[in-house]
Motif scaffolding. Sequence first.
Motif, PDB file in Angstrom:
ATOM      1  N   LEU A  27      41.824  32.417  52.077  1.00  0.00           N
ATOM      2  CA  LEU A  27      43.175  32.967  52.103  1.00  0.00           C
ATOM      3  C   LEU A  27      43.574  33.135  53.562  1.00  0.00           C
ATOM      4  CD1 LEU A  27      42.580  35.830  49.515  1.00  0.00           C
ATOM      5  CD2 LEU A  27      43.731  33.653  49.064  1.00  0.00           C
ATOM      6  N   VAL A  40      37.046  33.636  49.723  1.00  0.00           N
ATOM      7  CA  VAL A  40      36.856  33.998  48.321  1.00  0.00           C
ATOM      8  C   VAL A  40      35.928  32.946  47.736  1.00  0.00           C
ATOM      9  CG1 VAL A  40      37.946  34.389  46.097  1.00  0.00           C
ATOM     10  CG2 VAL A  40      39.163  35.013  48.187  1.00  0.00           C
ATOM     11  N   VAL A  74      34.344  38.379  48.088  1.00  0.00           N
ATOM     12  CA  VAL A  74      35.462  38.416  49.030  1.00  0.00           C
ATOM     13  C   VAL A  74      34.963  38.954  50.366  1.00  0.00           C
ATOM     14  CG1 VAL A  74      37.745  39.406  49.489  1.00  0.00           C
ATOM     15  CG2 VAL A  74      37.116  38.772  47.145  1.00  0.00           C
ATOM     16  N   ARG A  94      45.297  47.980  48.970  1.00  0.00           N
ATOM     17  CA  ARG A  94      45.873  46.749  49.486  1.00  0.00           C
ATOM     18  C   ARG A  94      45.669  46.656  51.004  1.00  0.00           C
ATOM     19  NH1 ARG A  94      48.640  48.785  45.232  1.00  0.00           N
ATOM     20  NH2 ARG A  94      49.209  47.301  43.598  1.00  0.00           N
ATOM     21  N   MET A 104      46.117  40.733  51.980  1.00  0.00           N
ATOM     22  CA  MET A 104      45.058  39.728  51.986  1.00  0.00           C
ATOM     23  C   MET A 104      44.041  39.905  50.862  1.00  0.00           C
ATOM     24  SD  MET A 104      46.059  37.714  54.247  1.00  0.00           S
ATOM     25  CE  MET A 104      44.634  36.653  54.252  1.00  0.00           C
ATOM     26  N   TYR A 105      43.641  41.126  50.610  1.00  0.00           N
ATOM     27  CA  TYR A 105      42.759  41.409  49.482  1.00  0.00           C
ATOM     28  C   TYR A 105      42.919  42.886  49.162  1.00  0.00           C
ATOM     29  CZ  TYR A 105      39.363  43.564  52.664  1.00  0.00           C
ATOM     30  OH  TYR A 105      38.757  44.373  53.594  1.00  0.00           O
ATOM     31  N   SER A 106      42.694  43.222  47.911  1.00  0.00           N
ATOM     32  CA  SER A 106      42.988  44.584  47.462  1.00  0.00           C
ATOM     33  C   SER A 106      41.927  45.043  46.480  1.00  0.00           C
ATOM     34  CB  SER A 106      44.371  44.610  46.814  1.00  0.00           C
ATOM     35  OG  SER A 106      45.352  44.106  47.699  1.00  0.00           O
ATOM     36  N   ASP A 118      38.729  42.563  43.283  1.00  0.00           N
ATOM     37  CA  ASP A 118      39.704  42.535  44.359  1.00  0.00           C
ATOM     38  C   ASP A 118      40.909  41.726  43.890  1.00  0.00           C
ATOM     39  OD1 ASP A 118      37.723  43.765  45.838  1.00  0.00           O
ATOM     40  OD2 ASP A 118      37.879  42.389  47.536  1.00  0.00           O
ATOM     41  N   ILE A 120      44.033  39.457  44.717  1.00  0.00           N
ATOM     42  CA  ILE A 120      44.366  38.523  45.796  1.00  0.00           C
ATOM     43  C   ILE A 120      45.657  37.789  45.434  1.00  0.00           C
ATOM     44  CG2 ILE A 120      41.950  38.179  46.496  1.00  0.00           C
ATOM     45  CD1 ILE A 120      42.229  35.376  45.056  1.00  0.00           C
ATOM     46  N   HIS A 121      46.251  37.149  46.429  1.00  0.00           N
ATOM     47  CA  HIS A 121      47.447  36.336  46.232  1.00  0.00           C
ATOM     48  C   HIS A 121      47.039  34.869  46.417  1.00  0.00           C
ATOM     49  CE1 HIS A 121      50.192  39.755  46.090  1.00  0.00           C
ATOM     50  NE2 HIS A 121      49.339  40.310  46.937  1.00  0.00           N
TER      51      HIS A 121
END
Length: 192
Positions: A27, A40, A74, A94, A104-106, A118, A120-121
Amino acid sequence: MPNQVSIHPALDGGVKIGQANFNGGTLVCACVDRPVKVAVKGTIAHNHACGCSKCWKPKGATFAVVAVASHENVSVLENGDKLQVVDPDTLIQRHACKACGVHMYSPVERDHAFKGLDFIHPERFQESGWPEPTFAAFVSSIIETGTPPSAMTSVRGRLKELGLETYDCLNPTLMDVIATWVAKKAGTLKEA
């Protein structure tokens, strides 16, 4: 004539079917200078369009695109010094780039059914082929971020055109996971 409601730049042209063997990637935030990079490993799951008011959305997007990965898969690769937690009081922590704002990761670190995951987008993967979104969650929540209630029929229609079933919470599978966790914790369910 197709519904012209904009959902998300990665979805507006149609949902692209991902590769069955997609096994993670990197990412990357939106910064040109020193972008944050997060690895990831392995598969991601439960990819969906999310209308909640907390998820990061790219400019012009009504919905976020969100999936989950196992926390142990992650890791921050580069420029982690640019990350900060958006709101330490929320369940989903987040981690956003301080420069460009991309989440970026949550991770979910508190006691919850989603602990160890986590968010992620996936559209931030530098690799293509990530699994496509399969539903839309928290659809009514877009009203909280400025969408007029009168537009909701068009929004739901567009999501259905894209093949995304709409929910005003999570999909039934994820709601069952949460309810099972709550019932086990309360002692009302011994086996699942």
